[in-house]
Design a protein around this motif. Sequence first.
Motif, PDB file in Angstrom:
ATOM      1  N   UNK A 133      41.557  58.060  81.484  1.00  0.00           N
ATOM      2  CA  UNK A 133      42.154  56.862  80.680  1.00  0.00           C
ATOM      3  C   UNK A 133      41.088  55.899  80.382  1.00  0.00           C
ATOM      4  N   UNK A 134      41.164  55.397  79.342  1.00  0.00           N
ATOM      5  CA  UNK A 134      40.240  54.353  78.816  1.00  0.00           C
ATOM      6  C   UNK A 134      40.970  53.135  78.071  1.00  0.00           C
ATOM      7  N   UNK A 135      40.123  51.910  78.154  1.00  0.00           N
ATOM      8  CA  UNK A 135      40.349  50.738  77.819  1.00  0.00           C
ATOM      9  C   UNK A 135      38.696  50.282  77.100  1.00  0.00           C
ATOM     10  N   UNK A 136      38.891  50.498  75.777  1.00  0.00           N
ATOM     11  CA  UNK A 136      37.405  49.988  75.141  1.00  0.00           C
ATOM     12  C   UNK A 136      36.405  50.880  75.691  1.00  0.00           C
ATOM     13  N   UNK A 137      35.318  50.416  76.337  1.00  0.00           N
ATOM     14  CA  UNK A 137      34.216  51.148  76.919  1.00  0.00           C
ATOM     15  C   UNK A 137      34.504  51.184  78.559  1.00  0.00           C
ATOM     16  N   UNK A 138      35.839  50.798  79.195  1.00  0.00           N
ATOM     17  CA  UNK A 138      35.955  51.168  80.384  1.00  0.00           C
ATOM     18  C   UNK A 138      36.892  52.505  80.687  1.00  0.00           C
ATOM     19  N   UNK A 139      36.589  52.899  81.680  1.00  0.00           N
ATOM     20  CA  UNK A 139      37.259  54.561  81.778  1.00  0.00           C
ATOM     21  C   UNK A 139      37.494  54.543  83.262  1.00  0.00           C
ATOM     22  N   UNK A 140      38.752  55.073  83.620  1.00  0.00           N
ATOM     23  CA  UNK A 140      39.332  55.699  84.870  1.00  0.00           C
ATOM     24  C   UNK A 140      39.603  57.066  84.828  1.00  0.00           C
ATOM     25  N   UNK A 141      38.968  58.042  85.862  1.00  0.00           N
ATOM     26  CA  UNK A 141      39.250  59.217  85.881  1.00  0.00           C
ATOM     27  C   UNK A 141      40.090  59.479  87.072  1.00  0.00           C
ATOM     28  N   UNK A 142      41.474  60.046  86.780  1.00  0.00           N
ATOM     29  CA  UNK A 142      42.516  60.202  87.857  1.00  0.00           C
ATOM     30  C   UNK A 142      42.644  61.588  88.102  1.00  0.00           C
ATOM     31  N   UNK A 143      42.526  62.007  89.326  1.00  0.00           N
ATOM     32  CA  UNK A 143      42.544  63.563  89.568  1.00  0.00           C
ATOM     33  C   UNK A 143      43.861  64.280  89.806  1.00  0.00           C
ATOM     34  N   UNK A 157      46.916  46.726  83.187  1.00  0.00           N
ATOM     35  CA  UNK A 157      46.777  45.963  84.726  1.00  0.00           C
ATOM     36  C   UNK A 157      46.202  44.555  84.153  1.00  0.00           C
ATOM     37  N   UNK A 158      46.239  43.680  85.103  1.00  0.00           N
ATOM     38  CA  UNK A 158      45.717  42.285  84.796  1.00  0.00           C
ATOM     39  C   UNK A 158      45.337  41.808  86.040  1.00  0.00           C
ATOM     40  N   UNK A 159      44.448  40.783  85.947  1.00  0.00           N
ATOM     41  CA  UNK A 159      43.999  39.946  87.276  1.00  0.00           C
ATOM     42  C   UNK A 159      44.371  38.523  87.065  1.00  0.00           C
ATOM     43  N   UNK A 160      45.118  37.790  87.947  1.00  0.00           N
ATOM     44  CA  UNK A 160      45.380  36.433  87.856  1.00  0.00           C
ATOM     45  C   UNK A 160      44.209  35.591  87.662  1.00  0.00           C
ATOM     46  N   UNK A 161      43.194  35.927  88.209  1.00  0.00           N
ATOM     47  CA  UNK A 161      41.583  35.042  88.342  1.00  0.00           C
ATOM     48  C   UNK A 161      41.022  35.319  87.107  1.00  0.00           C
ATOM     49  N   UNK A 162      41.591  36.120  86.020  1.00  0.00           N
ATOM     50  CA  UNK A 162      40.970  36.299  84.850  1.00  0.00           C
ATOM     51  C   UNK A 162      41.921  35.836  83.796  1.00  0.00           C
ATOM     52  N   UNK A 163      42.969  34.815  84.000  1.00  0.00           N
ATOM     53  CA  UNK A 163      43.482  34.257  83.019  1.00  0.00           C
ATOM     54  C   UNK A 163      44.572  35.517  82.506  1.00  0.00           C
ATOM     55  N   UNK A 164      45.115  36.245  83.354  1.00  0.00           N
ATOM     56  CA  UNK A 164      45.963  37.359  82.981  1.00  0.00           C
ATOM     57  C   UNK A 164      45.463  38.217  81.791  1.00  0.00           C
ATOM     58  N   UNK A 165      44.170  38.523  81.547  1.00  0.00           N
ATOM     59  CA  UNK A 165      43.832  39.075  80.580  1.00  0.00           C
ATOM     60  C   UNK A 165      43.783  40.792  80.920  1.00  0.00           C
ATOM     61  N   UNK A 166      44.786  41.045  80.096  1.00  0.00           N
ATOM     62  CA  UNK A 166      45.695  42.692  80.167  1.00  0.00           C
ATOM     63  C   UNK A 166      44.781  43.398  79.759  1.00  0.00           C
ATOM     64  N   UNK A 167      44.402  44.668  80.688  1.00  0.00           N
ATOM     65  CA  UNK A 167      43.675  45.742  80.469  1.00  0.00           C
ATOM     66  C   UNK A 167      44.719  46.912  80.410  1.00  0.00           C
ATOM     67  N   UNK A 168      44.696  47.793  79.024  1.00  0.00           N
ATOM     68  CA  UNK A 168      45.800  48.668  79.015  1.00  0.00           C
ATOM     69  C   UNK A 168      44.673  50.074  78.855  1.00  0.00           C
ATOM     70  N   UNK A 169      45.116  50.679  79.827  1.00  0.00           N
ATOM     71  CA  UNK A 169      44.294  52.223  79.892  1.00  0.00           C
ATOM     72  C   UNK A 169      45.296  53.170  79.229  1.00  0.00           C
ATOM     73  N   UNK A 170      44.816  53.885  78.499  1.00  0.00           N
ATOM     74  CA  UNK A 170      45.507  54.879  77.739  1.00  0.00           C
ATOM     75  C   UNK A 170      44.802  56.356  78.021  1.00  0.00           C
ATOM     76  N   UNK A 171      45.647  57.171  78.314  1.00  0.00           N
ATOM     77  CA  UNK A 171      45.193  58.726  78.451  1.00  0.00           C
ATOM     78  C   UNK A 171      44.578  59.291  77.111  1.00  0.00           C
ATOM     79  N   UNK A 172      43.427  59.808  77.309  1.00  0.00           N
ATOM     80  CA  UNK A 172      42.792  60.358  76.182  1.00  0.00           C
ATOM     81  C   UNK A 172      42.476  61.909  76.175  1.00  0.00           C
ATOM     82  N   UNK A 173      42.770  62.340  77.508  1.00  0.00           N
ATOM     83  CA  UNK A 173      42.493  63.852  77.784  1.00  0.00           C
ATOM     84  C   UNK A 173      43.017  64.184  79.086  1.00  0.00           C
ATOM     85  N   UNK A 174      43.445  65.365  79.459  1.00  0.00           N
ATOM     86  CA  UNK A 174      43.757  65.904  80.752  1.00  0.00           C
ATOM     87  C   UNK A 174      42.383  66.246  81.429  1.00  0.00           C
TER      88      UNK A 174
END
Length: 139
Positions: A41-51, A121-138
């Motif tokens: 799952x990616x958001x720009x240059x940020x990446x999450x790998x969920x197993x 997801x978003x953080x209250x301490x970062x002015x509610x800046x939303x980070x949308x992670x989209x699945x790019x591959x299995x």
Amino acid sequence: MKRLFHLFLLSIVSIVFFGCRVNDRPPKLNTPEPPPHNGVFVNGKDTLWMNGDGKTIRWHFEKAVPEIGQSGKGEYVFLLFHGKYRYDAAEYFRIINTANGNADYQFSMTPGNATPEGFTIFRHDQDHKELHFTKVKDN
């Protein structure tokens, strides 16, 4: 007169008791629980790998969450109030950095916005800046 006063007092106490109860039960969902997130799952240059096990995660953040460290691995959980819950109705997303003394980082979510294909997801301490992670591959 005394009886009328007691009846009035009982009515007030009943209204306060039943009117102020907090309904902190999870919402009843009339759909099957969605499968755990599986893939990249990616958001720009940020990446999450969920197993796909609903528990383990790896991450690489360029800028979004500097305090969590650029890269790491650990566990994640979706929460409603303070308990684990299915992600399509969760209010919070928590990453637990098990390699760093179980430090955890909690993000807020808008309930109902998460799907198997992504979540925001978003953080209250970062002015509610939303980070949308989209699945790019299995996996």
